[in-house]
Enzyme design. Structure first.
Site, PDB file in Angstrom:
ATOM      1  CE  LYS A 158      -3.425   2.148   2.959  1.00 47.57           C
ATOM      2  NZ  LYS A 158      -4.164   1.999   4.212  1.00 47.57           N
TER       3      LYS A 158
ATOM      4  CD  GLU B  77       9.801  -6.160   6.594  1.00 46.78           C
ATOM      5  OE1 GLU B  77       9.526  -5.032   6.118  1.00 46.78           O
ATOM      6  OE2 GLU B  77       9.694  -6.429   7.797  1.00 46.78           O
TER       7      GLU B  77
ATOM      8  N   GLY C 211      -4.536  -2.145   5.739  1.00 45.50           N
ATOM      9  CA  GLY C 211      -3.772  -3.283   5.211  1.00 45.50           C
ATOM     10  C   GLY C 211      -4.392  -4.629   5.556  1.00 45.50           C
ATOM     11  NE  ARG C 212      -5.591  -4.213  11.893  1.00 48.32           N
ATOM     12  CZ  ARG C 212      -4.977  -3.029  11.943  1.00 48.32           C
ATOM     13  NH1 ARG C 212      -3.943  -2.794  11.180  1.00 48.32           N
ATOM     14  NH2 ARG C 212      -5.413  -2.079  12.750  1.00 48.32           N
TER      15      ARG C 212
ATOM     16  CD  GLU D 260      -1.191  -4.975  12.254  1.00 43.16           C
ATOM     17  OE1 GLU D 260      -0.333  -5.876  12.169  1.00 43.16           O
ATOM     18  OE2 GLU D 260      -1.532  -4.299  11.273  1.00 43.16           O
TER      19      GLU D 260
ATOM     20  CG  HIS E 273      -3.577 -36.409  17.061  1.00 44.69           C
ATOM     21  ND1 HIS E 273      -3.554 -37.732  17.436  1.00 44.69           N
ATOM     22  CD2 HIS E 273      -4.722 -36.230  16.356  1.00 44.69           C
ATOM     23  CE1 HIS E 273      -4.641 -38.335  16.944  1.00 44.69           C
ATOM     24  NE2 HIS E 273      -5.353 -37.435  16.287  1.00 44.69           N
TER      25      HIS E 273
ATOM     26  CE  LYS F  89       5.472  -1.178   8.035  1.00 44.15           C
ATOM     27  NZ  LYS F  89       4.488  -0.731   7.067  1.00 44.15           N
TER      28      LYS F  89
HETATM   29  C1  G6Q Z   1      -1.896  -3.930   8.368  1.00 44.70           C
HETATM   30  C2  G6Q Z   1      -0.638  -3.327   8.724  1.00 44.70           C
HETATM   31  C3  G6Q Z   1       0.575  -4.005   8.146  1.00 44.70           C
HETATM   32  C4  G6Q Z   1       0.806  -3.696   6.661  1.00 44.70           C
HETATM   33  C5  G6Q Z   1       2.216  -4.129   6.294  1.00 44.70           C
HETATM   34  C6  G6Q Z   1       2.544  -3.901   4.860  1.00 44.70           C
HETATM   35  O1  G6Q Z   1      -2.972  -3.498   8.683  1.00 44.70           O
HETATM   36  O2  G6Q Z   1      -0.677  -1.985   8.457  1.00 44.70           O
HETATM   37  O3  G6Q Z   1       0.566  -5.391   8.328  1.00 44.70           O
HETATM   38  O4  G6Q Z   1      -0.141  -4.326   5.874  1.00 44.70           O
HETATM   39  O5  G6Q Z   1       3.122  -3.452   7.128  1.00 44.70           O
HETATM   40  O6  G6Q Z   1       2.409  -2.564   4.500  1.00 44.70           O
HETATM   41  P1  G6Q Z   1       2.443  -2.120   3.002  1.00 44.70           P
HETATM   42  O7  G6Q Z   1       1.287  -2.721   2.291  1.00 44.70           O
HETATM   43  O8  G6Q Z   1       2.394  -0.621   3.018  1.00 44.70           O
HETATM   44  O9  G6Q Z   1       3.737  -2.629   2.442  1.00 44.70           O
END
Ligand code: G6Q
Length: 546
Positions: free
Chosen positions: A210, A216, A270-271, A356, A387, A515
């Site tokens: 986003k 990463e 994001g989530r 989160e 198990h 981050k």
């Molecule tokens: C989700 C968080 C987090 C995010 C990642 C990736 O709600 O904000 O998990 O999705 O840090 O972020 P980007 O999509 O900006 O790379």
């Protein structure tokens, strides 16, 4: 601007009444409640579409539900739902609306955010996703040597990974010929291990970020592009790299052309973003029509949540039960056990969504909270979990409310396997509720030819206290639509719990901190000069750099 009510839940009349009610009822045994009321299984269930939700094996009675519903009213849940769906900026600390529901709304619906009908914008991007999926799946989209794409590699992390990977795994049965892979961790061994499997001529990388500034994802995307260019050339990148992002500038600077960008918006967290272009790898893997079914299922749950009265509202009731255990029983964790191997990533996905969102310690007035919020979620697919850790759920010292998710029909139709799977599913919830008394143990041992002393010595270890709460979700069949409804149900539960706890569920400053911290230390590692740390961190850094 309307945001959210901000009532301290512990100051409500309902909360105080719930506390008194808890003190009176906490020692009641579920087994006795079932004995006292033969219709209990009917009283605490909801049948909605293809979902049968049985919450009767919870440590509640009619009064508990009545008081929990009072709590929901007193904290202003009705008004909060109106503002949530109305496109208000309820993500106050980031000054954003929260509108993942608009991503699955029918094109005819209107949702206005900052004066713009966002559903129309969503539809435009959906048409772009549709066209692209058709080209890639049919083979019309060619790689740099004229071959069709065979492998999709989603590069993203957190919300840009967990949702898509969970859905792709869950809907593997519905997949087409494309092989889908996910790379998230910045661990170089992971991407290099994976690159060995890919053929640059037939691989499509979907870079999902986003912000397009996540270390990463950018590192993995750069490594993938370098690998690709070594085999092909920079001019071929456009046939093999697309991006999903709201940061067009960063994406184009990275070298992905604007026409290969699938946009998303600030009002998608994001989530909660798998319903947007973040779900591109899902749409590629099951085709756009089935992706739309997933969205339709989520939309049906949105409507249920928005319109159903609270006493029959699945997300509301399940959220309130979680509050009941978290805040009155003081339980520490909740388990989610899907009895379908396809759903094995669901607990990990929900860990992010739930922990989160509601892992917050400051209320909506900015004050430190002195009651419990965010629940800890964990789980694995059944029967594997039986198990492994079920021992602790049955006989450990902690109460772990456990949610069982199962399907009436299997996908391949092997009835023998399915009957065995579901027999375990039902047997576990019954055993967790009933437990096993000393007398039952003794009569079981009667045939073993043991002395009375041996019997008495062994019996305590074989007793089960029972009274372990469970909720059962029995769904007709694992389809894209049912999965959409299930995931949306959890999203709305998160919202309800956040409202009750008076917290902001849609920011994630803890993630942002991670981050920042890593980039500071990375500079020190690169310059070989760790400075200003405590003796533990500084020794560790020195050992690493030696
Ligand atoms: C989700 C968080 C987090 C995010 C990642 C990736 O709600 O904000 O998990 O999705 O840090 O972020 P980007 O999509 O900006 O790379």
């Amino acid at each position: 601007m309307k945001t959210l009510p901000s009532q301290n839940p512990t100051q409500t009349t309902a909360w105080k009444a719930l506390q008194a009610h808890y003190n009176q009822t906490k020692d009641q045994h579920l087994k006795d409640l079932f004995k006292e009321d033969a219709t209990r299984g009917d009283a605490f269930k909801i049948q909605w579409e293809n979902f049968y939700v049985d919450y009767s094996k919870n440590r509640i009675n009619a009064k508990t539900i009545e008081l929990l519903l009072d709590l929901a009213e007193e904290v202003g849940l009705t008004e909060a739902i109106k503002n949530y769906f109305g496109g208000e900026a309820i993500n106050v600390t980031e000054n954003r609306a929260v509108q993942h529901m608009a991503l699955r709304a029918p094109a005819s619906q209107q949702t206005i955010v900052d004066g713009v009908n966002i559903v129309a914008e969503v539809d435009e991007v959906k048409q772009k996703i549709k066209g692209f999926c058709e080209k890639v799946i049919s083979g019309a989209h060619k790689g740099y040597t004229g071959k069709a794409i065979t492998d999709i590699v989603n590069i993203g992390i957190g919300g840009s990974d967990l949702g898509p990977v969970m859905i792709v795994e869950s809907l593997e049965y519905y997949k087409n010929h494309l092989k889908t892979h996910f790379i998230s961790n910045v661990d170089g061994d992971h991407i290099h291990q994976n690159l060995k499997k890919f053929d640059p001529e037939t691989t499509l990388f979907v870079v999902v970020s986003k912000t397009f500034s996540t270390q990463e994802t950018l590192s993995n995307a750069t490594t993938a592009r370098t690998w690709f260019i070594e085999k092909a050339s920079a001019a071929d990148v456009s046939k093999h790299f697309v991006a999903v992002s709201s940061n067009i500038k960063n994406v184009t600077e990275f070298g992905i052309a604007e026409e290969n960008i699938f946009p998303l918006w600030d009002w998608v967290g994001g989530r909660f973003s798998l319903w947007s272009a973040v779900g591109l790898s899902v749409a590629l893997s099951i085709g756009f029509d089935q992706f739309e079914e997933l969205l339709a299922g989520a939309h049906e749950m949105d409507t249920h949540f928005q319109q159903e009265s609270f006493d029959k509202n699945i997300p509301v009731l399940l959220a309130l039960l979680s509050v009941w255990y978290n805040n009155f029983y003081g339980v520490e964790t909740e388990a989610i056990i899907p009895y379908s191997q396809y759903l094995h990533r669901l607990p990990a996905y929900l860990q992010q969504g739930i922990m989160e969102s509601n892992g917050k310690g400051v209320d909506r007035n900015g004050d430190k909270i002195d009651y419990q919020t965010g629940t800890i979620i964990w789980g694995e697919a059944g029967t594997n979990s039986q198990h492994a850790f079920f021992q602790l759920i049955h006989q450990g010292t902690k109460i772990i409310p456990t949610e069982f998710i199962g399907f009436k029909k299997s996908l391949f139709g092997d009835q023998d396997h399915h009957d065995k799977l579901m027999a375990n599913f039902f047997a576990q919830t019954e055993a967790l509720m009933n437990g096993k008394t000393k007398n039952e143990v003794l009569s079981e041992l009667a045939t073993k030819n043991l002395s009375q002393t041996a019997l008495d010595a062994l019996a305590p270890f074989k007793e089960f206290p029972g009274n372990r709460p469970t909720t059962t979700l029995l769904i007709d069949k694992l389809t894209p639509k049912a999965l959409g409804s299930l995931v949306a149900m959890y999203e709305h539960r998160i919202f309800v719990q956040g409202i009750v706890w008076n917290i902001f569920s849609y920011d994630q400053w803890g993630v942002e901190l991670g981050k920042q911290l890593a980039s500071q230390i990375l500079n020190e590692i690169k310059d070989n000069s760790p400075e200003g740390h405590d003796s533990s961190t500084s020794n560790l850094l020195k050992a690493y750099l030696k």
